[in-house]
Design an enzyme around this catalytic site. Structure first.
Site, PDB file in Angstrom:
ATOM      1  N   ALA A  49       0.755  -1.336   0.050  1.00 40.26           N
ATOM      2  CA  ALA A  49      -0.004   0.058   0.121  1.00 40.26           C
ATOM      3  C   ALA A  49       0.955   1.150  -0.167  1.00 40.26           C
ATOM      4  O   ALA A  49       2.122   1.128   0.325  1.00 40.26           O
ATOM      5  CB  ALA A  49      -0.755   0.016   1.071  1.00 40.26           C
ATOM      6  N   GLY A  92       0.404  -5.128   0.938  1.00 39.84           N
ATOM      7  CA  GLY A  92      -0.460  -5.017  -0.041  1.00 39.84           C
ATOM      8  C   GLY A  92      -0.041  -5.784  -1.562  1.00 39.84           C
ATOM      9  O   GLY A  92      -1.101  -6.453  -2.179  1.00 39.84           O
ATOM     10  N   GLU A  95      -0.674  -9.185  -0.752  1.00 43.45           N
ATOM     11  CA  GLU A  95      -2.122  -9.441  -0.792  1.00 43.45           C
ATOM     12  C   GLU A  95      -2.911  -9.391  -2.232  1.00 43.45           C
ATOM     13  O   GLU A  95      -3.761 -10.455  -2.609  1.00 43.45           O
ATOM     14  CB  GLU A  95      -2.623  -8.667   0.245  1.00 43.45           C
ATOM     15  CG  GLU A  95      -2.423  -8.562   1.538  1.00 43.45           C
ATOM     16  CD  GLU A  95      -2.675  -7.460   2.449  1.00 43.45           C
ATOM     17  OE1 GLU A  95      -2.247  -6.411   2.211  1.00 43.45           O
ATOM     18  OE2 GLU A  95      -3.076  -7.783   3.611  1.00 43.45           O
ATOM     19  N   GLU A 115       4.218  -5.236   7.421  1.00 44.89           N
ATOM     20  CA  GLU A 115       3.221  -4.230   7.862  1.00 44.89           C
ATOM     21  C   GLU A 115       3.640  -4.162   9.270  1.00 44.89           C
ATOM     22  O   GLU A 115       3.656  -2.919   9.757  1.00 44.89           O
ATOM     23  CB  GLU A 115       2.023  -4.656   7.740  1.00 44.89           C
ATOM     24  CG  GLU A 115       1.246  -4.582   6.450  1.00 44.89           C
ATOM     25  CD  GLU A 115       1.523  -5.691   5.758  1.00 44.89           C
ATOM     26  OE1 GLU A 115       2.257  -6.811   5.981  1.00 44.89           O
ATOM     27  OE2 GLU A 115       0.669  -5.818   4.383  1.00 44.89           O
TER      28      GLU A 115
HETATM   29  N1  3HC Z   1       4.436   3.507   0.092  1.00 49.18           N
HETATM   30  C1  3HC Z   1       4.983   4.739  -0.391  1.00 49.18           C
HETATM   31  N2  3HC Z   1       6.333   5.091  -0.579  1.00 49.18           N
HETATM   32  C2  3HC Z   1       7.073   3.810  -0.789  1.00 49.18           C
HETATM   33  C3  3HC Z   1       6.775   2.649  -0.345  1.00 49.18           C
HETATM   34  C4  3HC Z   1       5.521   2.420  -0.135  1.00 49.18           C
HETATM   35  N3  3HC Z   1       4.810   1.316   0.435  1.00 49.18           N
HETATM   36  N4  3HC Z   1       7.754   1.881  -0.434  1.00 49.18           N
HETATM   37  C5  3HC Z   1       8.873   2.492  -0.886  1.00 49.18           C
HETATM   38  N5  3HC Z   1       8.361   3.912  -0.989  1.00 49.18           N
HETATM   39  C6  3HC Z   1       9.220   4.907  -1.505  1.00 49.18           C
HETATM   40  C7  3HC Z   1      10.351   5.330  -0.561  1.00 49.18           C
HETATM   41  O1  3HC Z   1       9.931   5.974   0.458  1.00 49.18           O
HETATM   42  C8  3HC Z   1      11.309   5.942  -1.250  1.00 49.18           C
HETATM   43  O2  3HC Z   1      11.116   7.335  -1.560  1.00 49.18           O
HETATM   44  P1  3HC Z   1      12.279   8.422  -1.801  1.00 49.18           P
HETATM   45  O3  3HC Z   1      12.780   8.043  -2.857  1.00 49.18           O
HETATM   46  O4  3HC Z   1      11.337   9.656  -2.083  1.00 49.18           O
HETATM   47  O5  3HC Z   1      12.846   8.460  -0.695  1.00 49.18           O
HETATM   48  C9  3HC Z   1      11.189   5.229  -2.739  1.00 49.18           C
HETATM   49  O6  3HC Z   1      10.069   4.517  -2.673  1.00 49.18           O
HETATM   50  C10 3HC Z   1      12.388   3.944  -2.821  1.00 49.18           C
HETATM   51  O7  3HC Z   1      12.331   3.293  -1.737  1.00 49.18           O
HETATM   52  P2  3HC Z   1      13.693   2.857  -1.009  1.00 49.18           P
HETATM   53  O8  3HC Z   1      14.583   3.916  -0.824  1.00 49.18           O
HETATM   54  O9  3HC Z   1      13.499   2.145   0.252  1.00 49.18           O
HETATM   55  O10 3HC Z   1      14.324   1.755  -2.388  1.00 49.18           O
HETATM   56  P3  3HC Z   1      14.933   0.317  -2.120  1.00 49.18           P
HETATM   57  O11 3HC Z   1      14.999  -0.221  -3.447  1.00 49.18           O
HETATM   58  O12 3HC Z   1      15.960   0.281  -1.143  1.00 49.18           O
HETATM   59  O13 3HC Z   1      13.764  -0.554  -1.231  1.00 49.18           O
HETATM   60  C11 3HC Z   1      11.419  -1.526  -0.900  1.00 49.18           C
HETATM   61  C12 3HC Z   1      12.397  -0.984  -1.833  1.00 49.18           C
HETATM   62  C13 3HC Z   1      12.276  -2.811  -0.493  1.00 49.18           C
HETATM   63  C14 3HC Z   1      10.314  -1.989  -1.530  1.00 49.18           C
HETATM   64  C15 3HC Z   1      11.424  -0.612   0.326  1.00 49.18           C
HETATM   65  O14 3HC Z   1      11.175   0.761   0.099  1.00 49.18           O
HETATM   66  C16 3HC Z   1      10.199  -1.131   1.207  1.00 49.18           C
HETATM   67  O15 3HC Z   1      10.491  -2.008   2.186  1.00 49.18           O
HETATM   68  N6  3HC Z   1       9.131  -0.389   1.418  1.00 49.18           N
HETATM   69  C17 3HC Z   1       8.177  -0.671   2.088  1.00 49.18           C
HETATM   70  C18 3HC Z   1       7.297  -1.924   2.008  1.00 49.18           C
HETATM   71  C19 3HC Z   1       6.297  -2.086   3.055  1.00 49.18           C
HETATM   72  O16 3HC Z   1       6.543  -1.837   4.128  1.00 49.18           O
HETATM   73  N7  3HC Z   1       5.120  -2.530   2.394  1.00 49.18           N
HETATM   74  C20 3HC Z   1       4.000  -2.578   3.241  1.00 49.18           C
HETATM   75  C21 3HC Z   1       3.216  -1.408   3.099  1.00 49.18           C
HETATM   76  S1  3HC Z   1       1.957  -1.388   4.353  1.00 49.18           S
HETATM   77  C22 3HC Z   1       0.623  -2.341   3.363  1.00 49.18           C
HETATM   78  O17 3HC Z   1       0.818  -2.775   2.317  1.00 49.18           O
HETATM   79  C23 3HC Z   1      -0.870  -2.431   4.067  1.00 49.18           C
HETATM   80  C24 3HC Z   1      -1.789  -3.290   3.490  1.00 49.18           C
HETATM   81  O18 3HC Z   1      -1.648  -4.644   4.144  1.00 49.18           O
HETATM   82  C25 3HC Z   1      -2.999  -2.975   3.312  1.00 49.18           C
END
Ligand code: 3HC
Length: 696
Positions: A49, A92, A95, A115
């Protein structure tokens, strides 16, 4: 074929779910389409998400979209949907993938429900569909701990159906042709892996116990487990409803706000206003380190782990042997724990060259000084390496407190000198505090920030002052911990109160781990700067005088056995009482709440000064330092964020109370804290540039 195109990570931002629905509907209607492939454009599948949306929801905006209609649309499609995964299918993203009828991936792909690392739980059916694919134990573990799972393990667990060798899209289309027209399973209807209450009870008990132990103080891991348990007890639709309730409670928690702050903070610190993205960096291909002690050895491991050959120099063969033996032991422990195979150990080991002379330093792209904290010695070493280093070689000092400008002035090229303050144990702790001197070149800073990433560290830029961000603040925290002990709290009570607050360990135990002699040496170095009449802690010096340096000598604030297990030492209690009596300190019973407030608010007050002086660029930089270098609990967001959550007015009131009791030298409130508190603002909202522009 449906391609998700929302760079950089294909988050499910507004517009993306709608796009998926539209794609599926188009496919449904088109008689020529017999199967659908859903794939990520760019570097990844769907990373989850859009995390930025959560803040909007918690501040009152109506959610723009819930994912359930998309997932149901995919799952109910009469044409099989094949999810083609590369990069990451996280949160997500997984999911969405699980709502498909088949999942195939390249070997380098990762899947996960991370998450909990944001203080929430899967909110789009992850807790309900994952156990149906992977079984209860695997799903509970993935949802509770959030660790990524590689493609092979995901295949073995049943999350993936196939790993594609070669091009993903070609493989996916071929797979889709193979299943086209066949009636596909809906994940939500697959109940065979859900087990029964008797078989599941010990699984849930074990994972809950593990979560309580390893995710101390956090609510989301336990909520995630509750969600998975609901999948085993309730029909799918009711399970989804239960998941939604749990998700909402977590999303609105302070813990989640703090963890999301930490997530974006870690990325924000890489952005330095006066150093644009394209700034030239030096290529670091060879490194050399002066000093094979605890820090030098740990730093060498970082370089070797990143595949960079590194020379380690010390002055005696004995010191070198000791340093190399420690490195070898650390690597062997990692192999024993299964972190990497013996072959990787040997590769890394072969990259580290111990030696007594400077031979080879002339080829290094970076030279790191990691000797004892003494200005005279550091200056001597910088003068020596200045003579040997090639032009364009970065000269870094691992000093934790000393003046970078004074060190740089021992060279003919202060623009190449920078602080690289690693944290002990340097091969484990993620923080790299990068200290900018007044002459440090922008390229050298940009190189250091890029290098931090390569070394798998979080680089935070700090200005030059005594102790920089981290140690300048920890000095105040440690000071109060010791005052509390002198005033009547036991060593264990102080450590316990802060451990319960969520710190990785208490301050006195941390002193023993780092070595009490380090602080002792620093205090001697700065003795001349002490203001007469201002109270200083007394006991740590006394412990050092009798050789109690902490874990390394088997005793410090605590006694340690051969396995470094601490136990309470009554001799220390006697010493503390004696010292307090000599100093005329009234001893009393001190509640845990006061222990936490005195120590944590001491951090906050100093942090506010550091922020206003520009030593830290933003409050979040301080938080990231504390989360990655000092074991501050991520679910409290770091000291500055924590203060914001308590309310700066409340923090200020307490600090003023401490000031009236303990005097302004120690507790005068930082002017910035006062200003922000009085105007109802937060540290997070503080923007120095805007404020100074307004002032001007
Ligand atoms: N939402 C919004 N922005 C995100 C994002 C997300 N899920 N994931 C990454 N970004 C953004 C980062 O903030 C960063 O932004 P910036 O360049 O402006 O600083 C850019 O994308 C690139 O991210 P990284 O620098 O972290 O890039 P990497 O290649 O090092 O890593 C990744 C990529 C492994 C995907 C890492 O970004 C990550 O772990 N992201 C979070 C993943 C996550 O937690 N997903 C679950 C979200 S909650 C959810 O899905 C709820 C659901 O159950 C409903």
């Amino acid at each position: 074929m449906i391609t998700i195109n929302n760079p950089p990570v294909n988050a499910l931002s507004p517009g993306v779910p709608e796009g998926i629905i539209e794609g599926i509907e188009t496919a449904e209607k088109d008689p020529d389409v017999r199967a659908v492939v859903l794939i990520g454009g760019g570097r990844t599948f769907i990373a989850g998400a859009d995390i930025r949306e959560f803040g909007k929801v918690t501040s009152g905006e109506k959610p723009r979209f819930t994912l359930h209609p998309v997932l149901n649309k995919i799952e109910d499609s009469r044409k099989p949907v094949v999810m083609a995964i590369h990069g990451t299918a996280f949160g997500g993203g997984l999911e969405v993938a699980m709502a498909g009828h088949y999942r195939i991936a390249v070997g380098s792909a990762q899947v996960g429900q991370p998450e909990v690392k944001l203080g929430i739980i899967p909110g789009a059916g992850g807790t309900q569909r994952l156990p149906r694919l992977a079984g209860v134990a695997k799903a509970a573990e993935m949802c509770a701990f959030g660790e990524p799972v590689d493609a092979r393990s995901a295949l073995a667990a049943g999350i993936l159906d196939k790993i594609v060798e070669g091009d993903l899209l070609t493989g996916a289309l071929e797979f889709a042709r193979g299943v086209a027209g066949r009636l596909a399973y809906k994940t939500r209807e697959r109940n065979e892996k859900l087990g029964d209450p008797t078989a599941n009870a010990p699984i849930f008990a074990a994972v809950r116990e593990n979560a309580r132990k390893t995710r101390r103080g956090q609510m989301a891991p336990l909520a995630a487990i509750d969600g998975v348990e609901a999948a085993t007890r309730l029909p799918f639709a009711d399970g989804i409803a239960r998941e939604a309730e749990l998700f909402r409670v977590c999303l609105f928690s302070v813990q989640s706000k703090a963890l999301i702050h930490a997530f974006f903070g870690e990325r924000a610190v890489a952005k330095i206003p006066d150093i644009p993205k394209g700034t030239k960096t030096y290529d670091i291909k060879r490194a050399a380190i002066v000093g094979a002690g605890t820090m030098g050895g740990g730093i060498a491991m970082n370089y070797a782990n990143a595949g960079i050959p590194v020379i380690v120099k010390d002055t005696t063969q004995d010191a070198l042997n000791r340093g190399m033996a420690t490195i070898r032991k650390n690597y062997e422990n990692s192999v024993k724990k299964g972190r990497f195979p013996q072959a990787v150990l040997e590769q890394r080991w072969a990259l580290i060259t111990p030696q007594l002379r400077y031979a080879g330093f002339e080829q290094a792209d970076i030279i790191v000084e990691a000797v004892f904290e003494g200005m005279a010695l550091k200056r001597q070493i910088f003068a020596e390496i200045d003579k040997i280093a090639k032009p364009g070689c970065v000269l870094a000092s691992n000093t934790s407190t000393l003046d970078i400008d004074e060190i740089a002035s021992a060279t003919t090229r202060p623009e190449m000198v920078i602080g690289h303050h690693f944290f002990s144990p340097a091969n484990v702790m993620r923080l790299l505090e990068i200290v900018r001197g007044k002459a440090t070149g922008k390229e050298v800073i940009a190189t250091s920030m890029a290098l931090a990433k390569k070394l798998n560290k979080v680089g935070v830029l700090a200005g030059n002052c005594r102790g920089f961000i981290g140690n300048r603040m920890i000095h105040c925290y440690g000071r109060e911990a010791q005052f509390l002990v002198e005033e009547g709290a036991s060593v264990e009570a102080v450590d316990h109160a802060l451990y319960e607050f969520g710190m990785a360990m208490g301050p006195l135990a941390m002193g023993d781990l780092a070595g009490l002699d380090v602080g002792w040496r620093i205090r001697k170095e700065f003795k001349h700067l002490e203001k007469p009449g201002v109270r200083v802690p007394l006991v740590a010096d006394r412990l050092c005088e009798i050789g109690r340096y902490g874990q390394k000598t088997g005793m410090g604030w605590y006694l340690y056995d051969a396995n470094r297990t601490p136990s309470w030492d009554p001799d220390v209690a006697v010493l503390i009482e004696k010292v307090a009596k000599e100093a005329g300190i009234q001893r009393r019973t001190i509640p845990a709440e006061e222990i936490v407030e005195r120590t944590i608010y001491a951090l906050v007050n100093e942090g506010a000064k550091i922020l206003e002086e520009g030593i830290a660029l933003r409050a979040v930089d301080i938080d990231v330092v504390y989360l990655n270098g000092y074991g501050f609990p991520a679910w409290r967001g770091g000291p500055m964020f924590y203060a914001d959550t308590i309310g700066l007015k409340n923090v200020l009131a307490k600090i003023e109370e401490f000031e009236s009791k303990h005097g302004p030298d120690l507790w005068a409130p930082a002017p910035l804290l006062k200003r922000l508190a009085e105007s109802g603002k937060t540290f997070e909202s503080f923007d120095r540039d805007k404020e100074s522009a307004a002032g001007a």
